[in-house]
Enzyme design. Structure first.
Site, PDB file in Angstrom:
ATOM      1  N   LYS A 129      -1.591  -1.873  -7.759  1.00 29.10           N
ATOM      2  CA  LYS A 129      -1.137  -2.326  -6.431  1.00 29.10           C
ATOM      3  C   LYS A 129       0.323  -2.699  -6.540  1.00 29.10           C
ATOM      4  O   LYS A 129       0.812  -3.024  -7.613  1.00 29.10           O
ATOM      5  CB  LYS A 129      -1.942  -3.552  -6.003  1.00 29.10           C
ATOM      6  CG  LYS A 129      -1.957  -3.802  -4.514  1.00 29.10           C
ATOM      7  CD  LYS A 129      -3.040  -3.009  -3.833  1.00 29.10           C
ATOM      8  CE  LYS A 129      -3.057  -3.199  -2.349  1.00 29.10           C
ATOM      9  NZ  LYS A 129      -4.280  -2.657  -1.749  1.00 29.10           N
ATOM     10  N   ASP A 169      -0.459  -0.157   2.747  1.00 24.31           N
ATOM     11  CA  ASP A 169      -1.296  -1.354   2.882  1.00 24.31           C
ATOM     12  C   ASP A 169      -0.612  -2.136   4.015  1.00 24.31           C
ATOM     13  O   ASP A 169       0.188  -1.564   4.767  1.00 24.31           O
ATOM     14  CB  ASP A 169      -1.339  -2.147   1.553  1.00 24.31           C
ATOM     15  CG  ASP A 169      -2.481  -3.169   1.498  1.00 24.31           C
ATOM     16  OD1 ASP A 169      -3.592  -2.795   1.121  1.00 24.31           O
ATOM     17  OD2 ASP A 169      -2.266  -4.343   1.857  1.00 24.31           O
ATOM     18  N   THR A 213      -9.813   3.701   6.637  1.00 30.22           N
ATOM     19  CA  THR A 213     -10.348   2.402   6.209  1.00 30.22           C
ATOM     20  C   THR A 213     -11.238   1.815   7.305  1.00 30.22           C
ATOM     21  O   THR A 213     -12.347   1.326   7.045  1.00 30.22           O
ATOM     22  CB  THR A 213      -9.206   1.437   5.841  1.00 30.22           C
ATOM     23  OG1 THR A 213      -8.290   2.124   4.980  1.00 30.22           O
ATOM     24  CG2 THR A 213      -9.724   0.200   5.136  1.00 30.22           C
TER      25      THR A 213
HETATM   26  N1  GLU Z   1      -4.393  -0.180   0.470  1.00 28.78           N
HETATM   27  C1  GLU Z   1      -5.670   0.447   0.572  1.00 28.78           C
HETATM   28  C2  GLU Z   1      -6.706  -0.365  -0.165  1.00 28.78           C
HETATM   29  O1  GLU Z   1      -6.619  -1.578  -0.180  1.00 28.78           O
HETATM   30  C3  GLU Z   1      -5.629   1.919   0.207  1.00 28.78           C
HETATM   31  C4  GLU Z   1      -5.169   2.233  -1.186  1.00 28.78           C
HETATM   32  C5  GLU Z   1      -4.940   3.725  -1.441  1.00 28.78           C
HETATM   33  O2  GLU Z   1      -5.239   4.524  -0.577  1.00 28.78           O
HETATM   34  O3  GLU Z   1      -4.467   4.022  -2.522  1.00 28.78           O
HETATM   35  O4  GLU Z   1      -7.661   0.122  -0.709  1.00 28.78           O
END
Ligand code: GLU
Length: 447
Positions: A129, A169, A213
Site C-alpha cells: 500500500k 484508493d 469495489t
Molecule cells: N485500494 C483498493 C483496496 O483497498 C484496491 C487495491 C488494488 O486494486 O490494487 O483493496
C-alpha cells in the site's frame, strides 16, 4: 479484547514496540491475531518458522519527499509512502491513498490487511500500500498534476509489472492515475500497462474496475442474504461515504431492488427515503467535485450534521467511508434499528468494539478483507487483460467479479467450518488469507 494465544503474545508485543504510535497498524495486526489461535494449534510449523514475525515486518518500506509548486508559485512539501509488505504470492499489490491524515501507521495497516485480502481472492497477488498526506480537496487540476508527477518521479524506481503494482484508493481516482501513469511512461520510456491498475478505458484500463469495489460488496451481501433465503429486493440499505465505493455499492443495491436511503461525507449525511438519485450523486461528486450538502439542497432535503448516518435505521449497512468510522455507539444504534447484515466496503471502518456489538446481537458481519475485495479482484482481471493485450466486455468482466465474490464468500465460510468457528466471516477470511501466504512462505524457506 479477546485474549491471544500464548505463542502470539510476544509477536504482538514486538509489533507494538517496533512500530510506536502506529495505532491503526496495531489494531489491524491484533484483529488478525485474535482469530489465529486455532491455526497456531493445528499448524505449529508456522510459528516454528516465525511466519507471523516475518509477515508483520514489511519486506521493504519507502518514505520520500514530494516537493511541488502550487498555483500561487509557492513550493509545497508532502511525504510519500510505499510499504511493500509481502511478495510471496505475486507482485506487491494495493492502492495509493492521498489524504491529509495519511502517515506510516495508516499505510502499514492498509498494507497488512491487503496481504490477506489479496490472498483470500485466490489470485496471484502480493500485498502493499502507499500514499501521501497530500490533500487533493480544493486543489486545481494543475496542482494535482504537478503533485502526481513529483510523487511518481520517486515512486517509479520501486514499481513495475512484476514488482509492485499500485492502484487507486481514497483521493486517488481516474484523474490522479492518469497523471501518475503518464509520468511513469515518460520517465521509463516504456508503455508498461501492467504497472498500475484502475487505468482509463482508452489507455489499458478494464471495464468494471471503477464500479468493482462497490459492486463486489453488494455481491457479497447477496451471498450473505442467500444463506437465509433472502435477497436485496425491498431491503432498506444505508451506506456511509459518497466516494467511489459508496456510490457504486448504492447503485448495485438499487439495481437489485433495495432502497438505499442514506449516505454521507465528512460534513454530514442525507436521508433520501425515495432512494438515492445515483446520477445526481455521480454528477455532484465526480464531475462537480461537490458535497452532500449540494445533494441535499438540489433534492430539497435536510443536510444533517449532528449524530451519524448510522442513526438511520436499516436492514443492511455498508460502511464505505474510512477506518474506525463506526464505533460501539453507532453499532448499538444500528442494532436498535434492526440491522441484520453489515458488510465493510471500506478498510476497517468498524472498530473492534463495534464488531463485538454485532457479534453479540447475532448480526452477520463481513470484514473488509472479504467484502471489499472486489476492487483488487478486478485489478487482477485488468492485469490479466494487459498481459494478454486483450480487453473484455463489461458483462464478461462483471460476471468474473460476481463469481469471484461468491467464491470468496464461500471460502470464508468453509474455512470457518474447518476451524470450528462456523459462520464467523472474520475468522474465515483471516485464516484462509493467512494459511495460503504461510504455506508459500514455508515452501520458499527463510526469506
Ligand atoms: N485500494 C483498493 C483496496 O483497498 C484496491 C487495491 C488494488 O486494486 O490494487 O483493496
Amino acid at each position: 479484547m479477546t485474549a491471544l494465544h500464548p505463542r502470539l503474545v510476544s509477536v504482538y508485543d514486538e509489533v507494538t514496540q517496533r512500530n510506536p504510535g502506529e495505532s491503526e497498524f496495531h489494531q489491524a495486526v491484533r484483529e488478525v491475531f485474535e482469530t489465529l489461535s486455532p491455526v497456531v494449534v493445528k499448524h505449529p510449523e508456522y510459528a516454528d518458522a516465525q511466519v507471523l514475525q516475518r509477515l508483520c515486518e514489511p519486506e521493504r518500506q519507502i518514505i520520500f519527499r514530494v516537493p511541488w509548486v502550487d498555483d500561487a508559485g509557492r513550493v509545497q512539501v508532502n511525504r510519500g509512502f510505499r510499504v511493500e509488505f509481502s511478495s510471496v504470492l505475486g507482485p506487491y499489490k494495493g492502492g495509493l491513498r492521498f489524504h491529509p491524515n495519511v502517515y506510516a501507521g495508516t499505510v502499514k495497516f492498509l498494507g497488512f490487511e491487503q496481504i490477506f485480502k489479496n490472498s483470500l481472492t485466490g489470485m496471484p497477488l502480493g500485498g502493499g500500500k502507499g500514499g501521501s498526506d497530500f490533500d487533493p480537496k480544493g486543489r486545481s487540476d494543475g496542482e494535482v498534476m504537478r503533485f502526481c508527477q513529483s510523487f511518481m518521479t520517486e515512486l517509479h524506481r520501486h514499481i513495475g509489472e512484476y514488482t509492485d503494482v499500485p492502484a487507486g484508493d481514497t483521493g486517488v481516482g481516474a484523474r490522479e492515475l492518469g497523471f501518475l501513469f503518464g509520468q511513469y511512461k515518460r520517465l521509463t520510456n516504456r508503455y508498461e500497462s501492467g504497472v498500475l491498475t484502475g487505468k482509463g478505458l482508452t489507455w489499458g484500463g478494464s471495464q468494471v474496475r471503477t464500479e468493482a469495489t462497490g459492486f463486489g460488496a453488494v455481491y457479497f451481501v447477496q451471498s450473505m442474504l442467500a444463506l437465509s433465503q433472502r435477497d436485496l429486493e425491498g431491503q432498506r440499505v444505508v451506506v456511509s461515504g459518497s466516494g467511489n465505493v459508496a456510490i457504486h455499492a448504492a447503485q448495485k443495491a438499487q439495481e437489485l431492488g433495495a432502497v438505499v436511503v442514506a449516505c454521507s461525507d465528512s460534513g454530514g449525511y442525507v436521508v433520501d427515503e425515495a432512494g438515492l438519485d445515483i446520477d445526481l450523486l455521480k454528477d455532484i461528486k465526480n464531475v462537480r467535485r461537490g458535497r452532500m450538502s449540494d445533494y441535499a439542497r438540489e433534492r430539497g432535503l435536510d443536510h444533517i450534521s449532528a449524530g451519524s448516518v448510522w442513526d438511520v435505521h436499516c436492514d443492511v449497512a455498508i460502511p464505505c467511508a474510512t477506518q474506525n468510522e463506526l464505533g460501539e455507539r453507532e453499532a448499538r444504534a444500528l442494532v436498535a434499528g434492526g440491522v441484520s447484515v453489515v458488510a465493510e466496503g471500506a478498510n476497517m471502518p468498524c472498530t473492534p468494539d463495534a464488531v463485538r456489538v454485532f457479534r453479540d446481537a447475532g448480526v452477520a458481519f463481513a470484514p473488509g478483507k472479504a467484502a471489499n475485495a472486489g476492487g483488487v479482484v478486478t485489478s487482477s482481471l485488468e492485469m490479466q487483460q494487459n498481459a494478454s493485450r486483450d480487453s473484455w466486455t463489461f458483462a464478461h468482466t462483471d460476471e468474473r467479479l460476481r463469481s469471484t465474490m461468491t467464491e470468496i464468500h464461500d471460502r470464508c465460510l468453509s474455512t470457518a467450518d474447518d476451524y470450528d468457528v462456523p459462520g464467523d466471516y472474520v475468522a474465515g477470511a483471516n485464516i484462509a488469507g493467512f494459511t495460503r501466504v504461510a504455506d508459500a512462505m514455508l515452501a520458499f524457506g527463510v526469506i
